[in-house]
Design a protein around this motif. Structure first.
Motif, PDB file in Angstrom:
ATOM      1  N   ASP A  58       0.816  -1.208   0.000  1.00  0.00           N
ATOM      2  CA  ASP A  58       0.000   0.000   0.000  1.00  0.00           C
ATOM      3  C   ASP A  58       0.851   1.260   0.000  1.00  0.00           C
ATOM      4  O   ASP A  58       0.596   2.203  -0.736  1.00  0.00           O
ATOM      5  N   HIS A 534      -9.062   2.689  -3.445  1.00  0.00           N
ATOM      6  CA  HIS A 534      -8.836   3.624  -2.340  1.00  0.00           C
ATOM      7  C   HIS A 534      -9.746   4.848  -2.469  1.00  0.00           C
ATOM      8  O   HIS A 534     -10.345   5.311  -1.493  1.00  0.00           O
ATOM      9  N   ARG A 536     -12.586   5.062  -4.094  1.00  0.00           N
ATOM     10  CA  ARG A 536     -13.974   4.665  -3.827  1.00  0.00           C
ATOM     11  C   ARG A 536     -14.235   4.628  -2.313  1.00  0.00           C
ATOM     12  O   ARG A 536     -15.271   5.109  -1.846  1.00  0.00           O
ATOM     13  N   ASN A 540     -16.834   6.765   0.134  1.00  0.00           N
ATOM     14  CA  ASN A 540     -17.689   6.149   1.163  1.00  0.00           C
ATOM     15  C   ASN A 540     -17.483   6.831   2.511  1.00  0.00           C
ATOM     16  O   ASN A 540     -18.452   7.137   3.220  1.00  0.00           O
ATOM     17  N   PRO A 548     -19.005  -0.756  -5.402  1.00  0.00           N
ATOM     18  CA  PRO A 548     -17.759  -1.504  -5.541  1.00  0.00           C
ATOM     19  C   PRO A 548     -17.137  -1.270  -6.922  1.00  0.00           C
ATOM     20  O   PRO A 548     -17.850  -1.082  -7.914  1.00  0.00           O
ATOM     21  N   GLY A 562     -16.300  -8.487   3.086  1.00  0.00           N
ATOM     22  CA  GLY A 562     -14.935  -8.147   2.713  1.00  0.00           C
ATOM     23  C   GLY A 562     -14.632  -6.674   2.904  1.00  0.00           C
ATOM     24  O   GLY A 562     -15.491  -5.885   3.303  1.00  0.00           O
ATOM     25  N   SER A 563     -13.391  -6.342   2.595  1.00  0.00           N
ATOM     26  CA  SER A 563     -12.926  -4.970   2.768  1.00  0.00           C
ATOM     27  C   SER A 563     -13.320  -4.108   1.589  1.00  0.00           C
ATOM     28  O   SER A 563     -13.251  -4.547   0.437  1.00  0.00           O
ATOM     29  N   CYS A 564     -13.674  -2.882   1.882  1.00  0.00           N
ATOM     30  CA  CYS A 564     -13.927  -1.882   0.842  1.00  0.00           C
ATOM     31  C   CYS A 564     -12.732  -1.761  -0.098  1.00  0.00           C
ATOM     32  O   CYS A 564     -12.901  -1.551  -1.300  1.00  0.00           O
ATOM     33  N   PHE A 565     -11.532  -1.934   0.449  1.00  0.00           N
ATOM     34  CA  PHE A 565     -10.325  -1.653  -0.333  1.00  0.00           C
ATOM     35  C   PHE A 565      -9.985  -2.735  -1.355  1.00  0.00           C
ATOM     36  O   PHE A 565      -9.034  -2.613  -2.106  1.00  0.00           O
ATOM     37  N   GLN A 567     -12.865  -4.499  -2.923  1.00  0.00           N
ATOM     38  CA  GLN A 567     -14.115  -4.871  -3.601  1.00  0.00           C
ATOM     39  C   GLN A 567     -14.517  -3.843  -4.649  1.00  0.00           C
ATOM     40  O   GLN A 567     -14.083  -2.737  -4.630  1.00  0.00           O
TER      41      GLN A 567
END
Lengths: 567, 567
Positions: A58, A534, A536, A540, A548, A562-565, A567
């Protein structure tokens, strides 16, 4: 960065304070010098250089969206005071637009600080220098800015840094807004220290948009969108540095706008509650301006006018032929003139969209009095279509508007269009090259890749759509104003419009803002998807329901936990 | 309505100002008198009477959601001043919660007034009387209110009205909040006059909730929901008079909450950015309280604890058996005690949810040291499950919490549960009748009709779910605290959570708020769908992306162009 700071760093470049107190050209030159120095330095800093590979770590990726034009950073982390103070400088520094924007971003960035304060912070003041006190928002207004975040080392020797400083210098208010957005994306909440931090300081960023027109179409005829929802869209546009809301207000399904001169027109709204008053429209224009966003209104004639006839049935050729609008009557053009006269008081943007698409003249030729009129005037139906478009253009021009028309007008009668016309592509990829070759300006909205209601079009397709594709002549390239993603409203209402727009509109936004070399490199080094995930998630966090990134069809929900990061 | 007004209307009822300056019981009595008078009068006014047929004419329907307990109205239209002033009275009138709520509703209601002012308005002052200055929010806090809007006739003779008055009288701050919501729904923007108006004045409403517990579950483990998104959900809950956010914070997929006593627990979050600090949690509790909404936190043990072991692997029976939590170790209960100690400082609500569902003990019996421990303690796996649940209950009770447990705990060991236990139904329709028969209190969340992630369950099914179904004994009925709709998060993240919740949660909200006779009548007279369409559009106006009412599956977009009011 203030002139004082520059002088401190580079006393030998001291400009005459009378001649150029805060001139960006000098600053840009200095910045490039700084960038070169940083790029070449061997003290652990690295320049982005746009060949920076995405390696899955990251921290190796620069999470800015859209990517700035020039960028350099270091390797230190600095903390930002939740009581960050704005220090405004320059003739335009006191603009309420800048002050308000600072407040908005402060509340976004420090929303998680409640009650938790460190003893000391590195950055406690943000200096914003705005060179001009003219807040006029026009197409091509200077949106450039220079951004600087100190690494707080406390020493100037060989470090090119100043303690406790963050600054934005811009020629205009609107450049300052763009700089504030970028700065807000550098600010990251650290869940361990509970402080907002800036990683990789010091930062030097010089930025400006590639294209002056970076648009999003909203359709409030197929579904009425409440004013609060339009404001949410505008707010989110500012996060992606989009700058034109193309307001497709009216269409055949409904006529929601109040027109004082012809007060029955909004009888064509779906219900008495699905309407925009003149005051609503003013409110939308004002809200957008405070975010550096133009409102380009559209009155789509003559093909999409069915709803006009609810209030004024004479605008229909006949009850069986409700569009195109009746080309034979002076009343038709009186109504258009009335609408444009009323709208001119609301919409200051110099572009006005007259539509002109999807005109099915068969309805005219099958209506007795229109057929007769065509014969009397020795016109074909196509001639009548041209006559209508050109009269509408004349009305718009008489109101000091530059007419924008969908591409069918150019495809059908080319040089006959007023030379001021801006051609708006939508059908396919080829028209803008032809239009600019004829000397017209052009806006790209190729439906195959930039129509947001096409749910099977993925973010990559949005990202890869190059507006200058097929245009090699530099003079012709200059006629491409930019592009626009279109959110047609047949299946988009207040419940789903934002997740249909985001994150795909952001992909187009980077294409339109960042240098071509930058977007090309970002594709090559595979960093775009990480950054878009990131971005997106950032939306949020800001309360924008961006969908997603990796769904099969746009606005689909995540397929599982799952993680936003990812999906 | 102020006491002064009452005195003006009914001088014979003048109370001693010392004894009962603003007592609601007196007011209620008067209100009933007024209602009776209006009901019986023949001067064109009509009482709702709940047999009011939906005849397709918009104006015949009372667009309030949820429907109040008692209601009466007239046939006049009055205008409301956009500079509406709040006049607070009574010991609790100066509560900042009321003041802030007034500001929120004012900006919602008058958002379209910008710059447009009439010469005269009928209603320029809203009087809010709050009898108690105690802002404590507890289960069963008095949420009743009396609402009055004058018809502005200027005469008291036989008209029971007072010029220029709107008033809310409540026993508590939270009753005043409910009254403000109802009043805001009476305020309608008139696009012709450009004024906010109240139709069918004068209004007399007496209202109070049917059930004290009207909940919505949010799951922030399957998907992290940013604080701003949780706030949006809470805000929208207040519009439907829901009053408990059941925060299912943690589950097997992720552990997003900071626990200072065991700081590695939130290592179980998806990423370092998908976390809630203690400050975040406080902020959520405070934000909710200001809207009269409790936060019921959940720590779901022992079955859903896999994510706990990321930070503390000792909590796993083994790396191959990661849940249920290890029943054999004191450390497990130390961690639970630590979490609850930390959470008690954050969550003042007297109910705390301990989960207890879906415990698959097979994992225990297949793990060597657990199997041995069971033998040593002469326990079956079921015994260990009970042992775990009861120890967790003891910890919660020691923190002065009333434990809530999912129904498997009751289904499995019934009277062995602590008698304070509140049973939370989810599997099917039959458990609450059994639980209340055993003397337990119960919350209804029958998954077949009140699980929002079941996308094929329509609003009618949500609406028709009667919490007292199958319970005839009045003493047993009193043990039903209410119900809760559950927004499990496997496919609901920040992008779609709101349109999965709304409008279906509103259907349950009316079931839980309005008298049973009212909801029964609303079904019989077919007015519910019209009102729900209207309410969904109201949410959209307020910027909440509530989905179409009539879609085949929840959160689906509209199938084509059209009005919000029919989709």
């Amino acid at each position: 960065m203030t002139a004082a700071v520059l002088l401190l760093l580079f006393p030998q470049t001291k400009p005459s304070p009378i001649e150029m107190p805060f001139k960006a050209p000098i600053f840009s030159y200095l910045l490039i010098s700084i960038l070169s120095a940083v790029f070449l330095s061997a003290n652990g800093r690295k320049a982005l250089g746009l060949r920076h590979a995405a390696d899955g770590v990251d921290d190796s990726i620069i999470y800015l969206w859209p990517l700035p034009k020039q960028i350099s950073y270091g390797n230190r982390t600095v903390t930002v005071n939740p009581n960050l103070v704005l220090q405004s400088k320059g003739p335009g520094g006191s603009s309420p637009i800048v002050q308000e924007a600072f407040g908005r971003y402060k509340s976004l960035v420090f929303s998680q600080q409640s009650g938790f304060v460190l003893q000391e912070y590195d950055i406690s003041t943000l200096t914003v220098v705005v060179d001009s006190d003219d807040d006029t928002l026009y197409l091509g207004v200077d949106e450039s800015y220079d951004l600087y975040v100190s690494d707080a080392t406390g020493s100037t020797e060989g470090k090119l840094s100043v303690v406790g400083e963050a600054s934005i210098e811009a020629k205009t208010t609107y450049g300052a807004l763009r700089g504030l957005e970028t700065l807000s994306q550098l600010f990251t909440y650290n869940y361990k220290t509970k402080a907002v931090e800036v990683y990789k300081a010091p930062w030097y960023i010089h930025d400006e948009p590639r294209f002056p027109f970076r648009g999003l179409l909203l359709d409030t005829s197929r579904h009425f969108l409440p004013v609060n929802v339009i404001k949410q869209v505008i707010e989110s546009m500012s996060f992606a540095k989009l700058n034109v809301l193309h307001w497709h207000i009216i269409d055949e399904e409904s006529f929601p706008l109040e027109v004082p001169t012809y007060p029955n027109l909004w009888e064509g709204s779906y219900t008495k509650w699905e309407r925009y008053t003149v005051e609503d429209a003013h409110e939308i224009v004002d809200f957008a301006k405070r975010r550096g966003i133009h409102i380009m209104a559209e009155v789509d004639v003559p093909g999409h006018g069915k709803s006009w006839g609810i209030g004024y049935p004479d605008l229909w050729p006949s009850p069986n032929c409700t569009e195109p609008l009746d080309v034979t009557k002076e009343f038709t053009f009186d109504v258009i003139a009335g609408i444009l006269t009323d709208m001119r008081k609301i919409f200051p943007f110099e572009l006005f969209h007259l539509g002109g698409d999807e005109v099915h003249e068969g309805c005219w030729t099958s209506t007795g009095h229109v057929k007769l009129w065509l014969q009397e005037h020795n016109m074909t139906a196509k001639d009548a279509y041209k006559y209508f478009v050109l009269r509408a253009q004349d009305i718009a021009i008489s109101h000091n508007w530059i007419p924008v028309n969908w591409e069918e007008t150019f495809n059908t009668f080319k040089e006959n269009l007023n030379p001021q016309t801006i051609v708006h592509n939508w059908i396919g990829p080829g028209v803008c090259p032809k239009a600019v070759a004829k000397g017209f300006r052009c806006i790209v909205s190729n439906q195959g890749v930039w129509y947001l209601d096409h749910l099977d079009v993925h973010w990559e397709d949005f990202y890869n759509n190059e507006p200058l594709e097929g245009i090699s002549d530099i003079e012709h390239q200059k006629l491409i104003l930019g592009g626009e993603v279109c959110m047609w409203g047949e299946t988009a209402d207040a419940s789903d419009v934002q997740q249909t727009i985001w994150p795909r509109a952001a992909a187009a936004a980077e294409r339109l803002w960042s240098p071509r070399v930058t977007t090309t490199a970002a594709i090559l080094n595979n960093s775009v998807l990480h950054r878009l995930h990131h971005y997106r998630c950032l939306l949020n966090y800001r309360g924008i329901p961006a969908a997603p990134v990796s769904n099969k069809y746009a606005r689909q929900p995540p397929v599982g936990a799952g993680s936003c990061f990812t999906q």
